[in-house]
Motif scaffolding. Structure first.
Motif, short mmCIF file in Angstrom:
data_model
loop_
_atom_site.label_atom_id
_atom_site.label_comp_id
_atom_site.label_asym_id
_atom_site.label_seq_id
_atom_site.Cartn_x
_atom_site.Cartn_y
_atom_site.Cartn_z
N TYR A 34 0.84 -1.20 0.00
CA TYR A 34 0.00 0.00 0.00
C TYR A 34 0.87 1.24 0.00
N SER A 59 2.29 1.87 -3.32
CA SER A 59 1.22 2.32 -4.21
C SER A 59 0.91 3.80 -3.98
N ARG A 115 1.05 0.25 -10.02
CA ARG A 115 0.22 0.14 -8.82
C ARG A 115 -0.69 -1.07 -8.89
N LEU A 143 -0.73 -4.21 -5.97
CA LEU A 143 -1.84 -4.56 -5.07
C LEU A 143 -2.57 -5.80 -5.54
#
Lengths: 263, 265, 284
Positions: free
Chosen positions: C215, C218, C280, C284
């Motif tokens: 996270y 990201s 990104r 994730l």
């Protein structure tokens, strides 16, 4: 009242949905359509108000061909046909009354409804429709605060607010528990009897079909394989419609018993 | 089994090292372009005077009877962001429907809408402000128009995501009751999306109030104008009170807007 | 007999009060609700109109011949970019990306300890989390360009001031997003580690960081996207990068050259956006 003339529905991939359906449904009948899932029950029902288009043939509702209608004409015919859905299809954040009032939009011009204002008569009609299904006191609650059975009754009230001549109900009790199932079916039956509204219901519970219908239509692979009064719809006939003996889960009584054990 | 385990677990490790080294090189290269000369030139005394200014804000500037004070500057900033948000919250609705894949039959329609929104989004509001200054002259109105047009990019994107997520059931119900296309929109789609729309508009308002504080740096009204004067005349106590005012205004707006958003959804 | 609306029942969008036993009062509550909606709309319109008057919003002037002529002239130049100018602005374009990279990296690194201090599942003491969050919120109230204007005044014109501005901005954004992500991590592993006698540092290194790291990266990439856009306009206040050239060209009314700069910036921003979005999605 409703006439199917040589109705054929073929999907773009070639599958036959409905195969040469010829039916005449008279005024005030309570027709239950039974059949396995995929037999074409939903397609048949949704072709009546043209949520699905048919490939050939013609459907005539109250003397007017909905197959040939378009634009304003089509909307006028649809206005006379109320529909009830398996998943209620209410606007969940809106109040119950707003949902029922939305059944009235077919009676007004597009422009005059854009401000969301409805005349007093419409409010009276909507509240009266809610009284008929015994949830008038919920008129100002938000729809998503109601239980499933109550939401389905709101959607019946919305259909009633249209002042329809026909009500179509596509698996109206499939998302409900056995107890509320009976209440909703009772409502539909009472409305059919009191207001003489022709009612066509898709069901997969055989015992429920026998209990409420005046006429049962059996579909199998897009064809009508049974059409007759309840008295002729014996277990043997159902086995024929389904192409196999009746399963327990096709009986509401069995479902209720199962529910009773687990609850 | 034993042989495959080390090789498969070592590969990502090596990859991570390469990525890490690359990042450090990239960072070092970037840092090398930043010249630190400023600090030596002015030295400690600038720092001291700034500290002096920030710790002794120019309280008299908060309200001046003849105008051009902090409160009026902040009020203008607030107004610019209210109007800018208001304009974009309405202008973006057609864009949102254009860019929603479930509102048109062809992918090309929503695709082109999404592309237009991306272009609007990457076009900085400062540049928009400069263009609008040419059109309507310097002042708050140019700032309003800049925010109003720039915010369309983000708001319409968020709106279209909301529209794409609507429950199709009510639409079906309205169609079957004989509603026209606009009536379906009005009674099945809008009631589902309006609360979310308002919430996003408030969120954008929080962003716009920050943007409105800098529009003045290019002459588009708001508190940025006096800030630029104070900075260029090195009036640090005035810079201090202006920054303090911005912090308070933005904090209050954040609190109110956040509270409203929680109530709506 | 209609009851007066109370703030609890009359709020827009608030859930309606629980249904009462007797149906009548519930139905009667319709009156105040309708009045309330009308009042809200009226108040809203008044605010907008008053605001419009205060900023001299003049849409007649906006669409007047004079201003349309001005816009038309600019547009005429804007759609004819001066491509020969591209070579001269490339160094500034590179500097813009460098400012964004340096600002993002430093700001993000500084954000890590603060994010840990703000997360209640890492730092259960309110006496730490609340001040840390207040500081974070205060930093986040100042927009990047305002930071830049102040730092230019302090450290002089140049990329360094721009980088510092982005350091502060990235710090605020990354720290906030990261601490929210940390608070959302699965508490199971943390509980298991606490049960097995891990200390705070071990908890963070082996329990929190592995879960929050994707996270964090990201958010850093997302912040980088935002920073590239910000860096492109930092030059308007003298904080380095391509914005300085854009400002000059706009001031000397060379809209053809301004157009080149804007288009080049758009390309860079779009390329970085797509690359970053791709990365990104892989993270994730």
């Amino acid at each position: 009242m409703i006439e199917f003339k040589n109705v054929v529905k073929q999907y773009p991939n070639g599958t036959i949905g409905l195969n040469n359906i010829n039916l005449t449904i008279g005024e005030g009948e309570f027709v239950v359509i039974v059949g396995l899932s995929g037999a074409g029950k939903s397609t048949l029902l949704r072709s009546v108000n043209r949520l699905h288009d048919i490939s050939s043939g013609e459907i005539v509702v109250d003397g007017k061909s909905i197959t040939k209608a378009s634009g304003k004409q089509l909307r006028r015919i649809r206005r006379d046909i109320g529909m009830i859905f398996q998943s209620f299809n209410l606007v969940k954040r809106a109040t119950v009354l707003r949902n029922v009032l939305s059944g009235r939009v077919g009676y007004h011009s597009t422009f005059s409804t854009m401000f969301g204002y409805f005349p007093k008569e419409d409010h009276d009609i909507a509240l009266d429709a809610l009284s008929r299904v015994n949830i008038r006191e919920k008129a100002y609650s938000r729809a998503d605060q109601l239980s499933g059975g109550q939401q389905q009754r709101v959607s019946i009230a919305r259909a009633l607010a249209q002042k329809p001549k026909v009500i179509l109900a596509d698996e109206p009790v499939a998302s409900l528990d056995p107890l509320t199932t009976r209440q909703v079916m009772d409502d539909l039956q009472r409305i059919n009897r009191e207001l003489k509204i022709t009612t066509i219901v898709n069901l997969h519970f055989i015992d429920l079909a026998r209990e409420y219908a005046t006429r049962i239509i059996g579909l199998r692979a897009g064809e009508v394989v049974f059409d007759g009064p309840v008295s002729e719809a014996t277990d043997a006939k159902f086995a024929e419609i389904y192409g196999r003996p009746i399963n327990e889960d096709e009986l509401l009584a069995a479902e209720a018993a199962k529910g009773g054990v687990t609850v | 089994m034993n042989q495959s385990v080390p090789s498969s677990s070592r590969l990502p490790l090596i990859r991570n090292w390469i990525v890490g080294i690359l990042l450090i090189v990239l960072f070092g290269w970037s840092l090398s372009a930043m010249k630190f000369e400023g600090i030596q030139e002015y030295g400690a005394q600038v720092m001291a005077s700034i500290w002096e200014g920030f710790t002794h804000p120019d309280w008299d500037y908060v309200y001046l009877p003849e105008g051009e004070d902090l409160l009026r500057g902040l009020l203008e900033t607030l107004i610019i962001s209210i109007l800018g948000t208001f304009i974009s919250a309405f202008l973006c609705i057609p864009f949102a429907f254009w860019a929603s894949s479930n509102m048109s039959r062809f992918q090309a329609v929503s695709g082109s809408g999404k592309f237009v929104l991306t272009v609007i989004r990457v076009f900085p509001e400062i540049i928009m402000a400069i263009l609008f200054i040419v059109a309507v002259g310097p002042g708050a109105f140019a700032g309003v128009l800049a925010l109003g047009v720039h915010s369309i990019g983000m708001l319409a994107k968020l709106y279209s995501e909301t529209i794409e997520a609507v429950d199709n059931g009510p639409r079906e119900a309205l169609i079957s009751s004989g509603a026209s296309k606009l009536q379906v929109l009005r009674f099945a789609v809008l009631p589902q999306v309006i609360p979310q729309f308002i919430s996003y508009a408030l969120y954008r308002f929080e962003i716009n109030i920050r943007s409105a504080t800098v529009l003045g740096l290019v002459g588009a009204g708001g508190i940025g104008v006096p800030l630029l004067f104070a900075l260029s005349s090195r009036n640090w106590s005035r810079v201090g009170i202006i920054l303090l005012g911005v912090v308070i205004l933005v904090t209050i707006i954040d609190l109110i807007s956040g509270w409203l958003r929680r109530r709506i959804i | 007999m209609t009851p007066a609306p109370t703030p609890e029942t009359a709020e827009v969008g608030a859930p309606p009060p629980p249904p009462s036993k007797k149906p009548a009062p519930t139905i009667d509550s319709k009156g105040p609700q309708r009045f309330k909606a009308l009042f809200t709309w009226l108040a809203f319109i008044v605010v907008i109109v008053v605001c419009g008057i205060r900023v001299d919003a003049d849409f007649v002037q906006l669409f007047s011949k004079n201003s349309m002529d001005n816009v038309g002239r600019i547009m005429n130049d804007l759609i004819r970019p001066d491509w020969s100018y591209t070579g001269r602005i490339l160094p500034a374009m590179i500097e813009t990306v460098q400012i964004a990279i340096a600002g993002t990296v430093i700001g993000s690194v500084l954000a890590v300890p603060v994010a840990l201090l703000c997360a209640v599942n890492v730092m259960p003491k309110k006496i730490v989390t609340i001040p840390a969050r207040i500081v974070l919120n205060l930093v986040r109230t100042i927009p990047d360009l305002l930071f830049a204007a102040v730092f230019v005044a302090v450290f002089g014109i140049g990329a360094f001031a721009g980088m510092l501005a982005l350091v502060f901005f990235s710090f605020g954004l990354v720290a906030k997003l990261t601490y929210e992500a940390i608070e959302a991590i699965d508490p199971g592993p943390l509980e298991a580690m606490t049960a097995s006698g891990a200390n705070k540092i071990q908890l963070i290194v082996f329990g929190v960081i592995p879960q929050a790291l994707p996270y964090f990266f990201s958010y850093v990439l997302y912040t980088f996207e935002v920073n590239v856009r910000a860096a492109a306009v930092l030059g308007f206040v003298g904080a380095g990068g391509i914005g300085l050239h854009l400002d000059q060209q706009l001031n000397s009314l060379r809209y053809d050259r301004a157009s080149t700069i804007i288009l080049l910036t758009l390309v860079i921003v779009l390329v970085i956006d797509y690359a970053s979005t791709y990365l990104r999605r892989k993270l994730l």
